[in-house]
Structure formats: C-alpha cells, structure tokens
Motif scaffolding. Structure first.
Motif, PDB file in Angstrom:
ATOM      1  N   MET A  43      24.341  23.505  53.005  1.00  0.00           N
ATOM      2  CA  MET A  43      24.502  22.940  54.351  1.00  0.00           C
ATOM      3  C   MET A  43      23.326  23.317  55.247  1.00  0.00           C
ATOM      4  O   MET A  43      22.917  22.543  56.114  1.00  0.00           O
ATOM      5  CB  MET A  43      25.820  23.410  54.974  1.00  0.00           C
ATOM      6  N   SER A  83      18.081  16.892  57.612  1.00  0.00           N
ATOM      7  CA  SER A  83      18.581  15.927  58.592  1.00  0.00           C
ATOM      8  C   SER A  83      17.663  15.885  59.817  1.00  0.00           C
ATOM      9  O   SER A  83      17.283  14.802  60.282  1.00  0.00           O
ATOM     10  CB  SER A  83      20.003  16.340  58.990  1.00  0.00           C
ATOM     11  N   ILE A 107      15.437  12.516  60.928  1.00  0.00           N
ATOM     12  CA  ILE A 107      15.602  11.851  62.232  1.00  0.00           C
ATOM     13  C   ILE A 107      14.299  11.913  63.030  1.00  0.00           C
ATOM     14  O   ILE A 107      13.889  10.927  63.638  1.00  0.00           O
ATOM     15  CB  ILE A 107      16.781  12.483  63.003  1.00  0.00           C
ATOM     16  N   TRP A 140      19.193   4.062  61.758  1.00  0.00           N
ATOM     17  CA  TRP A 140      19.635   4.263  60.372  1.00  0.00           C
ATOM     18  C   TRP A 140      19.614   5.738  60.013  1.00  0.00           C
ATOM     19  O   TRP A 140      20.478   6.224  59.278  1.00  0.00           O
ATOM     20  CB  TRP A 140      18.758   3.475  59.397  1.00  0.00           C
ATOM     21  N   ALA A 141      18.614   6.473  60.536  1.00  0.00           N
ATOM     22  CA  ALA A 141      18.497   7.903  60.220  1.00  0.00           C
ATOM     23  C   ALA A 141      19.683   8.668  60.803  1.00  0.00           C
ATOM     24  O   ALA A 141      20.262   9.535  60.130  1.00  0.00           O
ATOM     25  CB  ALA A 141      17.191   8.457  60.762  1.00  0.00           C
ATOM     26  N   TYR A 142      20.053   8.332  62.048  1.00  0.00           N
ATOM     27  CA  TYR A 142      21.219   8.992  62.662  1.00  0.00           C
ATOM     28  C   TYR A 142      22.465   8.732  61.827  1.00  0.00           C
ATOM     29  O   TYR A 142      23.236   9.640  61.541  1.00  0.00           O
ATOM     30  CB  TYR A 142      21.454   8.451  64.075  1.00  0.00           C
ATOM     31  N   MET A 176      22.254  10.446  58.260  1.00  0.00           N
ATOM     32  CA  MET A 176      22.366  11.907  58.315  1.00  0.00           C
ATOM     33  C   MET A 176      23.753  12.341  58.790  1.00  0.00           C
ATOM     34  O   MET A 176      24.283  13.364  58.331  1.00  0.00           O
ATOM     35  CB  MET A 176      21.278  12.490  59.227  1.00  0.00           C
ATOM     36  N   MET A 216      25.856  12.063  55.792  1.00  0.00           N
ATOM     37  CA  MET A 216      25.566  13.138  54.843  1.00  0.00           C
ATOM     38  C   MET A 216      26.192  14.459  55.303  1.00  0.00           C
ATOM     39  O   MET A 216      26.854  15.153  54.522  1.00  0.00           O
ATOM     40  CB  MET A 216      24.056  13.316  54.697  1.00  0.00           C
ATOM     41  N   LEU A 217      25.991  14.798  56.589  1.00  0.00           N
ATOM     42  CA  LEU A 217      26.499  16.079  57.084  1.00  0.00           C
ATOM     43  C   LEU A 217      28.022  16.099  57.175  1.00  0.00           C
ATOM     44  O   LEU A 217      28.624  17.169  57.229  1.00  0.00           O
ATOM     45  CB  LEU A 217      25.884  16.396  58.456  1.00  0.00           C
ATOM     46  N   LEU A 262      29.061  15.798  52.840  1.00  0.00           N
ATOM     47  CA  LEU A 262      28.590  16.851  51.925  1.00  0.00           C
ATOM     48  C   LEU A 262      29.531  18.068  51.879  1.00  0.00           C
ATOM     49  O   LEU A 262      29.932  18.491  50.783  1.00  0.00           O
ATOM     50  CB  LEU A 262      27.166  17.256  52.294  1.00  0.00           C
ATOM     51  N   PRO A 263      29.913  18.657  53.057  1.00  0.00           N
ATOM     52  CA  PRO A 263      30.824  19.817  52.964  1.00  0.00           C
ATOM     53  C   PRO A 263      32.175  19.450  52.366  1.00  0.00           C
ATOM     54  O   PRO A 263      32.750  20.244  51.607  1.00  0.00           O
ATOM     55  CB  PRO A 263      30.970  20.292  54.412  1.00  0.00           C
ATOM     56  N   MET A 298      31.728  19.286  48.656  1.00  0.00           N
ATOM     57  CA  MET A 298      31.546  20.610  48.040  1.00  0.00           C
ATOM     58  C   MET A 298      32.868  21.376  47.971  1.00  0.00           C
ATOM     59  O   MET A 298      33.212  21.951  46.932  1.00  0.00           O
ATOM     60  CB  MET A 298      30.506  21.418  48.823  1.00  0.00           C
ATOM     61  N   ILE A 326      34.868  22.521  44.567  1.00  0.00           N
ATOM     62  CA  ILE A 326      35.221  23.921  44.252  1.00  0.00           C
ATOM     63  C   ILE A 326      36.730  24.030  43.984  1.00  0.00           C
ATOM     64  O   ILE A 326      37.154  24.677  43.025  1.00  0.00           O
ATOM     65  CB  ILE A 326      34.776  24.874  45.395  1.00  0.00           C
ATOM     66  N   TRP A 353      37.494  22.492  40.628  1.00  0.00           N
ATOM     67  CA  TRP A 353      36.992  23.369  39.556  1.00  0.00           C
ATOM     68  C   TRP A 353      37.936  24.548  39.331  1.00  0.00           C
ATOM     69  O   TRP A 353      38.295  24.862  38.181  1.00  0.00           O
ATOM     70  CB  TRP A 353      35.585  23.832  39.948  1.00  0.00           C
ATOM     71  N   LEU A 354      38.356  25.196  40.434  1.00  0.00           N
ATOM     72  CA  LEU A 354      39.260  26.352  40.314  1.00  0.00           C
ATOM     73  C   LEU A 354      40.618  25.933  39.756  1.00  0.00           C
ATOM     74  O   LEU A 354      41.198  26.639  38.926  1.00  0.00           O
ATOM     75  CB  LEU A 354      39.442  27.023  41.684  1.00  0.00           C
TER      76      LEU A 354
END
Lengths: 197, 99
Positions: free
Chosen positions: A36, A43, A47, B41-43, B46, B49-50, B53-54, B57, B61, B64-65
């Motif tokens: 992260m 990120s 941007i 597009w970048a905003y 991203m 993604m942000l 992603l968490p 993840m 996990i 998997w456990l």
C-alpha cells in the motif's frame, strides 16, 4: 473417592494449532502494508505525470532515465528471485545445496543494488537531483525507497544463510525472509514500467 | 439559540465567499489541474487501485489461511496407517526431523 475423581477431572481445552508459522504470517501482513505504501507513491506519480505538461515532465539538461541498463539490473533481480525459489525447494528437501543457492541468490540481489547505485552516481553527476525536477524527485523517492527495502531484505537473506550454515534456521524465519525478497522482486517491474517509461 | 444564529451566519458567509471565489476552495494543489489537463483518467484509475488493492490483499490472506486451516483439519481427521496405539507407539517417528 469418586467425589475426588470428579474434582480432579481436567477438561482439556481444544489443542491450538499453527497452520502457518507466525513469522511468515507477520511478514505477509507487513508486506501488505508495504504494497500500500508503494501504491500510494505510484498513485501520486501517475496523477502528477498525467497533470503535468509533457514539456515540463523531464530531467534537466535533456537527460534520460537509463532504461536499457536498468533492464540488465532487472534481469539480475529476477535471477536472484528464481535462485531463492530453488533454494527454498532445496531447503524443504533438506539438501545441503540450499546454502550455496542462497548465497548465489543474495549475490545477484546485491548486484542489482550495486548496479542501481552506479546509475544513481551517474545521474547525480549529470545534475539530476531530488530538487532538479518533479520527475527527478519522484525517481529518487520511489527507486530509493525500493533500494532501502532491497538492502533490508538482503540483510534478512544474509541472516538466513548464517543460521542455515549453523544449523539453526527455523522454517518461519526462512519463509519470512523469502517472502520479503519476493516482494522486493515482484514490486520492481511495476516501478520500472511506471517510472522509467 | 443565539449560538445557532451565529453558526448560520458563519456558514452563509463562508458559502457566499466560496461561491464568489471558487478557486479558494481548492486546497489540493494537484486538484487545480482538474479540467485543464487530461488527468481525470489518472484520478479514476488510481482511486480504483487504492480502493481495490487492500480489499484484494485482505481477501487473499483470509482465503489462504482458511485453505491452510481446512487442510490441517483434513490431515488431522485422516487415520494414520500403521499407527500403533498404547505404550509401544513410536511418537518420535511423527516428529519433524531435526535440521
């Protein structure tokens, strides 16, 4: 007597089991936070790059980032990751060759860090610094942070090698060190593709 | 009641000022680029993604456990072939070999 037996009867709690070594689980959670951290950096870079005029997004004095030589460094890093994977298999098979393979993986990882350092020296010599441009600032912060992680992971591999040689290496420590190095190897192509191109 | 009126005045004045001068409302220096450059597009990418992603993840996990725990349960439930019971049981044979 029967009353005494009843008093002394012990109710055994359900036995606790370790499905994954604690060291490995801790490292996986830590790697998640580091992913992260790099996601935040990438990120911000994406941007800022998308918002900046094309003419303003470059290095001073027409310098270019060393894409080709970094590809060679990347290959060394991948070789290191592959060797560590082989070392892991040898370790599980209790093969004595694991020690040599682990040394080779650490050497290739160290080669990556040293080649990156040489590139930095060249760029600084050409006036590319943290304050020279926005691209320079992002480059040093992102690539530098990755280098710090690489050095820390190499230290972990070194300790693993030392303990393996002494016959004191635990599965948890080895898996933790292995996981951290895999993180360093696998996050690099993302950084390389985003920052260098 | 008096405090309430005072708050309303503060809110109205602030809203009036921000309406009259909307640029002052841009606290983020990068946000000033919105509309003037092609970084929408970048905003969006991203932000996605942000956000994802968490979640991916943590989900991985947990999966998997759960898988490892189910495998450990299955191994425990499986009867061990050739296992002797009683005092002659060779417990040492089931321990991991020392490295």
């Amino acid at each position: 007597m029967s009353a005494m037996n009843q008093t002394l009867r012990v109710v055994h709690p359900r036995a606790r089991r370790e499905v994954v070594p604690s060291g490995l689980l801790g490292m996986v959670i830590f790697v998640g936070t580091e992913v992260m951290f790099f996601a935040g950096l990438i990120s911000a870079f994406t941007i800022s790059k998308a918002g900046a005029p094309r003419s303003a997004w470059n290095l001073p004095a027409g310098q270019l980032l060393p894409v080709a030589s970094t590809a060679v460094n990347t290959a060394a890093l991948f070789v290191s990751g592959a060797l560590l994977w082989i070392a892991g298999r040898q370790y599980r098979a209790r093969s004595s060759a694991a020690t040599q393979t682990l040394v080779a993986a650490t050497c290739f990882g160290s080669l990556f860090v040293m080649l990156q350092g040489r590139e930095w020296v060249g760029l600084i010599g050409h006036g590319v610094t943290l304050r020279s441009s926005a691209l320079g600032a992002f480059f040093y912060v992102i690539v530098g942070t990755h280098a710090v992680h690489a050095v820390a992971a190499l230290a972990g591999l070194g300790v693993a090698w030392w303990r393996l040689r002494a016959g004191r290496l635990s599965d948890g420590f080895f898996l933790g060190a292995q996981t951290f190095w895999y993180f360093v190897v696998l996050i690099w192509p993302v950084i390389y593709a985003r920052v260098y191109f | 009641m008096r405090e309430c009126i005072s708050d309303r005045r503060v809110i109205s004045i602030t809203a009036g000022l921000l309406t009259a001068a909307p640029v002052s409302a841009l606290a983020c220096p990068v946000c000033a680029l919105v509309g003037t450059s092609n970084n929408t597009w970048a905003y969006q990418a991203m932000s996605a993604m942000l956000t994802l992603l968490p979640l991916a993840m943590v989900g991985s996990i947990v999966w998997w456990l759960t898988r490892l725990a189910a495998r450990a349960d299955a191994e425990r439930a499986r009867p061990r072939a050739g296992l002797k019971t009683g005092p002659s049981m060779n417990v040492k044979g089931f321990e991991a070999e020392p490295r």
